[in-house]
Design a protein around this motif. Structure first.
Motif: not given
Length: 362
Positions: A206-213, A215-222
């Motif tokens: 992910a490039r942006h912080e809101h995307q990273a958050r 991604a984790a909530r949707l199931g990304a393990h890392r």
């Protein structure tokens, strides 16, 4: 004659709302749909800003756009028994404007229809008439705004199911290491789709912080951050079995996918690139990589990707509604596209409602 509103691209960067003749009554095999909401996707932005890269689609009248469509049936053709007035539906664009009889349609791959039927308007409009099979029934407990994600989720599901990796496992990705490059709406939905298909190792870039958050909530393990100096080496050390490229445009993500995919692995390229992408075969042949370029959605192994997408979106524990960060009424279509073109201000997905009441779910 009654009229309806419809948005059209008039020139590069210019989209306007016009008043045109209303949709005709549905004929045999057709239904009339009053649109409730439609999402703006990356291909819409390409079409708006660089129409020469997109061209006129075989199913579109010039300038008509919007394929993440949700609505309600307001009339049915004389021989239609599959729908009733009031039914909530999501429109499957390929089926909505296909012939229904050619080999492509008969095998569940309506994208390859040889006799498509161009429609005068698409999702950024008040009403439209489509072939009844293209009006996909929606569960009444699914939020109609969240349902605008059915079409893009189906794209993500298809990008996974079309791979040899998924085919050989009958869509069970248990034990498969997946890296998703890009965390815009399509990248985020691909994370969710991979988890839904059983993948227990999903890495998001992910490039942006809101995307990273999200991604984790949707199931990304890392979740790794794009731009980190050691990103390529970190990804390569994971030796991913499958890399899904979800960026396109002018990014270098196809080259990155070739660099990081593990031996015998596979790359599914969802992004639409502006320019031809080089492949340095000498640098990759020892790993015997496979590359697939998925096209929208269809029926595979007895299931249509739309069925799986709806099943996924009914997961009440997933924060799909949070992907719909911005909402605009149809009369504000220009502002909606302006917002959709911004990627750094927290915007993930923009949805356009036919009316303010539709946006509020009333």
């Amino acid at each position: 004659m009654n009229t309806r509103r419809a948005a059209r691209v008039k020139a590069p960067g210019v989209i306007t709302l016009e008043t045109i003749d209303d949709a005709p009554p549905p004929g045999p095999g057709e239904v009339a749909v009053e649109l409730v909401a439609c999402g703006i996707c990356g291909s819409n932005l390409h079409h708006l800003n660089r129409p020469e890269l997109v061209g006129a689609d075989r199913r579109d009248s010039p300038g008509a756009m919007g394929h993440e469509m949700v609505g309600r049936v307001v009339a049915v053709g004389p021989d239609v028994s599959t729908h009733e007035v009031g039914d909530p539906v999501v429109l499957e664009p390929q089926l909505a404007a296909s012939c229904g009889t050619c080999d492509g349609c008969a095998t569940g791959q309506a994208w390859f229809c040889t006799e498509p039927r161009p429609l005068p308007v698409w999702g950024f409009a008040d009403r439209m008439v489509v072939r009844a099979p293209g009006a996909w029934p929606l569960p009444r407990d699914l939020d109609p705004l969240v349902a605008t994600l059915v079409e893009p989720v189906a794209v993500s599901v298809h990008a996974l199911r079309i791979t040899a990796t998924a085919m050989s496992r009958n869509d069970d990705l248990t034990g498969v290491k997946v890296v998703v490059l890009g965390a815009g709406a399509m990248g985020l939905l691909t994370v969710a789709a991979a988890r839904h298909l059983g993948c227990d190792v999903v890495v998001s870039v992910a490039r942006h912080e809101h995307q990273a958050r999200l991604a984790a909530r949707l199931g990304a393990h890392r979740v790794l951050r794009d731009g980190a100096p050691d990103l390529d080496s970190t990804l390569a050390e994971l030796t991913p079995d499958l890399v899904v490229e979800c960026v396109g445009g002018s990014a270098d993500t196809f080259e990155r996918a070739l660099r990081i995919t593990g031996p015998g692995g596979e790359i599914s390229v969802m992004g639409l690139f502006d320019e031809p992408q080089p492949v340095h075969s000498r640098a990759v042949f020892k790993r015997q990589l496979r590359v697939v370029f998925p096209v929208v959605y269809g029926t595979m192994r007895g299931r249509h990707d739309f069925d799986i997408a709806i099943e996924l979106l009914r997961d009440a524990e997933q924060p799909f509604g949070e992907l719909l960060t911005d909402r605009f009424a149809l009369e504000d279509i220009e502002a909606a596209f302006s917002a959709a073109g911004s990627k750094s201000g927290g915007v993930i997905r923009v949805v356009v409602g036919r009316t303010e009441q539709d946006l509020l779910g009333r």
